[in-house]
Scaffold this motif. Structure first.
Motif, PDB file in Angstrom:
ATOM      1  N   ASP A  71      86.342  15.541  81.967  1.00 21.43           N
ATOM      2  CA  ASP A  71      86.898  16.412  80.931  1.00 21.43           C
ATOM      3  C   ASP A  71      87.888  15.669  80.041  1.00 21.43           C
ATOM      4  N   CYS A  72      88.580  14.684  80.619  1.00 15.40           N
ATOM      5  CA  CYS A  72      89.554  13.920  79.828  1.00 15.40           C
ATOM      6  C   CYS A  72      88.866  13.160  78.693  1.00 15.40           C
ATOM      7  N   ASN A 118      82.573  18.894  91.523  1.00 22.05           N
ATOM      8  CA  ASN A 118      83.647  18.776  90.520  1.00 22.05           C
ATOM      9  C   ASN A 118      84.884  18.113  91.105  1.00 22.05           C
ATOM     10  N   LEU A 137      98.464  17.355  80.216  1.00 22.34           N
ATOM     11  CA  LEU A 137      97.361  18.224  80.606  1.00 22.34           C
ATOM     12  C   LEU A 137      96.716  17.666  81.869  1.00 22.34           C
ATOM     13  N   GLU A 138      96.503  18.512  82.865  1.00 20.93           N
ATOM     14  CA  GLU A 138      95.805  18.108  84.082  1.00 20.93           C
ATOM     15  C   GLU A 138      94.331  18.479  83.956  1.00 20.93           C
ATOM     16  N   GLU A 139      93.456  17.482  84.054  1.00 23.43           N
ATOM     17  CA  GLU A 139      92.019  17.709  83.937  1.00 23.43           C
ATOM     18  C   GLU A 139      91.285  16.690  84.802  1.00 23.43           C
ATOM     19  N   GLU A 140      90.026  16.986  85.144  1.00 22.79           N
ATOM     20  CA  GLU A 140      89.180  16.007  85.802  1.00 22.79           C
ATOM     21  C   GLU A 140      88.831  14.898  84.806  1.00 22.79           C
ATOM     22  N   LEU A 153      88.180  15.584  75.990  1.00 21.57           N
ATOM     23  CA  LEU A 153      89.395  15.973  75.271  1.00 21.57           C
ATOM     24  C   LEU A 153      89.784  14.899  74.253  1.00 21.57           C
ATOM     25  N   CYS A 203      96.614  13.234  79.283  1.00 20.87           N
ATOM     26  CA  CYS A 203      95.809  13.995  80.239  1.00 20.87           C
ATOM     27  C   CYS A 203      95.384  13.085  81.381  1.00 20.87           C
ATOM     28  N   SER A 253      95.068  15.200  88.808  1.00 27.72           N
ATOM     29  CA  SER A 253      96.322  15.754  89.337  1.00 27.72           C
ATOM     30  C   SER A 253      97.238  14.680  89.913  1.00 27.72           C
TER      31      SER A 253
END
Length: 306
Positions: free
Chosen positions: A130-131, A201, A124-127, A134, A95, A98
């Motif tokens: 959030d990574c 964000n 997975l693309e996340e900020e 995860l 992850c 972008s």
């Protein structure tokens, strides 16, 4: 015996502060979180939560238990590595933000597919924030992130973190802009320009704020966008300028010019790899780390050649 899944719920609750927020992070219902915590309290034989109205507070016993949790989780990750040693099958989940997905994780996944066809890779693309979540929820195995003031510190015992590369920021202007004819500019040269950036964000907003403050001005935000395709389109149409990471790919149909920055400040993003502490020895994760670092090394070599 302690169920580590329930201990993980307690740790997420400690990080997020409320049962509702912990449930959201874990993709559970609040009642399921409460049940897991009651069962954990029964397993260890002590009260873990103190109810204060609609909120809960960790008891001293819960704090002590969490002090041991990081060692327990790390040892379990190492045990998983020993249990699966020699097995070249499995799944590794990567992850990142972008630009890291486009420039680093995608070519790394392609390497893994070619070199280890029995290994399944999921991206997975996340900020960045959030990574980290995860990873703790075991919904990702490796994160490629941008450390921010809200990120876990480098010595956080829950993670193993290491630098991958530095990603310089360029000034992005329309093709017909007066600055577009220069080989390099100072950030202050764009002080009077309208800027395009999304304040909320967005991992790169803090970087822009700090860099512009060091250059002696506050950016006037004219339009808000985060995805680089949208930002580039707005710049191409003459609606403003922005800072763009060198890793970020831009669509060729947009009439924009990247201009390297000179002088001071020359903002750059530090790209960091992160895994759950102890998991780096697991075969799928170890192979993926090798692939990601090889891609990063290749980009650094290309930058130096230029």
């Amino acid at each position: 015996m302690i169920d580590l899944r329930r201990l993980r719920v307690l740790r997420v609750l400690a990080d997020h502060g409320t049962v509702t927020a912990a449930a959201h992070a874990l993709h559970l219902t609040p009642s399921a979180v409460s049940q897991q915590l009651r069962l954990l309290a029964k397993e260890v034989g002590v009260d873990l939560l103190r109810h204060e109205g609609r909120r809960v507070r960790l008891t001293p016993a819960a704090v002590v238990l969490l002090e041991h949790a990081d060692s327990l989780f790390a040892q379990w990750e190492r045990a998983r590595a020993d249990l699966t040693a020699g097995d070249e099958r499995g799944t590794v989940r990567l992850c990142g933000v972008s630009s890291a997905v486009a420039a680093l994780l995608t070519p790394a996944a392609a390497r893994l597919r070619a070199d280890h066809p029995r290994l399944t890779t999921r991206v997975l693309e996340e900020e960045s924030a959030d990574c980290y979540e995860l990873l703790l929820a075991e919904e990702a195995d490796i994160a490629v992130v941008l450390p921010t003031p809200e990120a876990p510190p480098a010595g956080d015992p829950r993670f193993t973190q290491w630098p991958l590369l530095d990603d310089p920021q360029d000034l992005l202007v329309p093709a017909g802009h007066p600055l577009a004819r220069q080989d390099a500019v100072e950030l202050a040269d764009a002080a009077r320009e309208p800027w395009i950036v999304k304040p909320r964000n967005n991992d790169t907003y803090t970087l822009l704020q700090v860099a512009c403050a060091a250059a002696g001005f506050t950016p006037r935000i004219a339009h808000e966008a985060k995805e680089w395709f949208a930002v580039s389109a707005l710049v191409s149409a003459g609606f403003g300028v922005c800072l763009v990471p060198r890793l970020a790919p831009l669509p060729p149909q947009h009439e924009v010019v990247r201009i390297p920055l000179r002088g001071n400040p020359r903002p750059s993003r530090r790209i960091v790899g992160c895994v759950r502490r102890g998991s780096e020895g697991q075969w799928p994760i170890a192979r993926a780390i090798v692939a990601i670092e090889a891609v990063c090394a290749g980009r650094v070599t290309d930058e130096r050649a230029v």
